[in-house]
Write an enzyme that holds these catalytic residues in place. Structure first.
Site, short mmCIF file in Angstrom:
data_model
loop_
_atom_site.label_atom_id
_atom_site.label_comp_id
_atom_site.label_asym_id
_atom_site.label_seq_id
_atom_site.Cartn_x
_atom_site.Cartn_y
_atom_site.Cartn_z
N ASP A 1 0.67 -1.16 -0.17
CA ASP A 1 0.14 -0.12 -0.10
C ASP A 1 0.97 1.21 -0.02
O ASP A 1 1.53 1.53 1.02
CB ASP A 1 -0.84 -0.02 1.03
CG ASP A 1 -1.75 -1.30 1.15
OD1 ASP A 1 -2.41 -1.59 0.04
OD2 ASP A 1 -1.93 -1.82 2.06
N LEU A 2 1.00 2.02 -1.06
CA LEU A 2 1.98 2.86 -1.36
C LEU A 2 1.81 4.02 -0.31
O LEU A 2 0.73 4.61 -0.03
CB LEU A 2 1.70 3.72 -2.73
CG LEU A 2 2.65 4.88 -3.15
CD1 LEU A 2 3.94 4.28 -3.35
CD2 LEU A 2 2.44 5.48 -4.47
N ASP A 3 2.95 4.27 0.56
CA ASP A 3 3.06 5.45 1.49
C ASP A 3 2.13 5.21 2.82
O ASP A 3 1.76 6.19 3.14
CB ASP A 3 2.82 6.88 0.94
CG ASP A 3 4.06 6.98 -0.06
OD1 ASP A 3 5.18 6.39 0.06
OD2 ASP A 3 3.81 8.06 -0.75
N GLU A 4 1.66 4.04 2.97
CA GLU A 4 0.91 3.58 3.86
C GLU A 4 1.28 2.68 4.94
O GLU A 4 0.51 2.11 5.45
CB GLU A 4 -0.63 3.27 3.31
CG GLU A 4 -1.47 4.06 2.71
CD GLU A 4 -2.64 3.79 2.09
OE1 GLU A 4 -3.34 2.84 2.77
OE2 GLU A 4 -3.31 4.49 1.27
#
Length: 285
Positions: free
Chosen positions: A227-230
């Protein structure tokens, strides 16, 4: 630099009465001094975490102590680890053209303030090579294009394995890792990004922020997930700004924050101060 006979103890167990007393009592029985100690009982996960930097008596038989502690840990159904406080896990740094985070990490490494041993630099551009030359480190140029991304990531995995790196740091590495690579590096890959600008994705985020009159900028260091940047957050920082801050000034402030926050996260991870609990982090900073 840790003093001789100094060790780091990490424990994780179900939160029950007497865990902390049991651990500290066992240390006292062996005349072990506690130089620094942190503990936390998470009401969400129901787990209890302990991080201790301890100083052992001269000539102490650590193997015998670890065996004794293992018996206590088995009784408490506790996970634990003990390591010398001066141990430095191996880290591979990755960067693209922006080198402010890379330069800061290398400075801290040179002065033994990073908590880790840098074993090389990987970049999709050749711009960072001079950093590697200056610090006498291996440099690996792995170009990335849409049609060669899979091949590039295979080469990256080989470099990580060959270097013996315990973890990887994306020091402003401007390539999105595939879900497959994120899973392979789970829990051992740290990224940095501008956290206080959640509405400003894509290119030129600080210019977007300026046009909206943003009043707060910051940065977040986190573990990389699919989950990109999460991913789980390790460290954050934010500063207030006002209408006088130009885009260039926002960029300058933002890069300073990014470098500081990433360095804090790297050191926390390297010193074993980060625990996972119910999908989030417990960080004894």
């Amino acid at each position: 630099m840790a003093e001789p006979g100094s060790y780091i103890l990490r424990t994780e167990a179900k939160d029950e009465v007497g865990i902390l007393a049991g651990v500290t009592g066992l240390l006292a029985e062996h005349s072990i001094s506690i130089a620094e100690s942190h503990d936390f009982g998470d009401p969400v996960s129901g787990k209890f975490f302990i991080w201790v930097r301890m100083t052992c008596p001269e000539g102490m038989d650590m193997a015998a102590f670890e065996k004794r502690f293992a018996g206590f840990a088995e009784w408490r159904k506790m996970q634990f680890s003990i390591r010398p406080a001066d141990y430095r896990p191996r880290v591979l740094l990755m960067a693209s053209k922006m080198d402010h985070c890379l330069s800061d990490l290398l400075f801290r490494h040179r002065h033994d303030r990073l908590g880790a041993e840098v074993v090389g630099i990987v970049s999709n551009h050749d711009d960072a090579r001079w950093h590697a030359d200056r610090h006498d480190l291996p440099f690996h140029h792995i170009p990335v294009a849409k049609e060669t991304k899979a091949e590039a990531e295979e080469k990256l995995l080989v470099r990580i394995e060959d270097s013996g790196a315990d973890f990887v740091v994306l020091a402003r590495y401007m390539q999105v890792l595939t879900d497959d690579l994120c899973r392979k590096l789970e829990g051992r890959c740290i990224n940095i990004h501008h956290s206080a600008l959640p509405s400003f994705k894509g290119a030129r985020p600080y210019h977007q922020a300026y046009s909206r009159g943003v009043k707060l900028i910051g940065a977040t260091a986190h573990y990389v997930t699919a989950d990109l940047d999460e991913g789980p957050i390790i460290a954050q920082e934010a500063v207030s700004v006002d209408h006088r801050a130009t885009p260039d000034r926002l960029i300058e402030l933002g890069r300073d924050i990014e470098a500081r926050v990433l360095a804090r996260a790297v050191r926390a991870h390297a010193e074993g101060r980060v625990f996972m609990s119910a999908g989030r982090t417990v960080v004894f900073d």
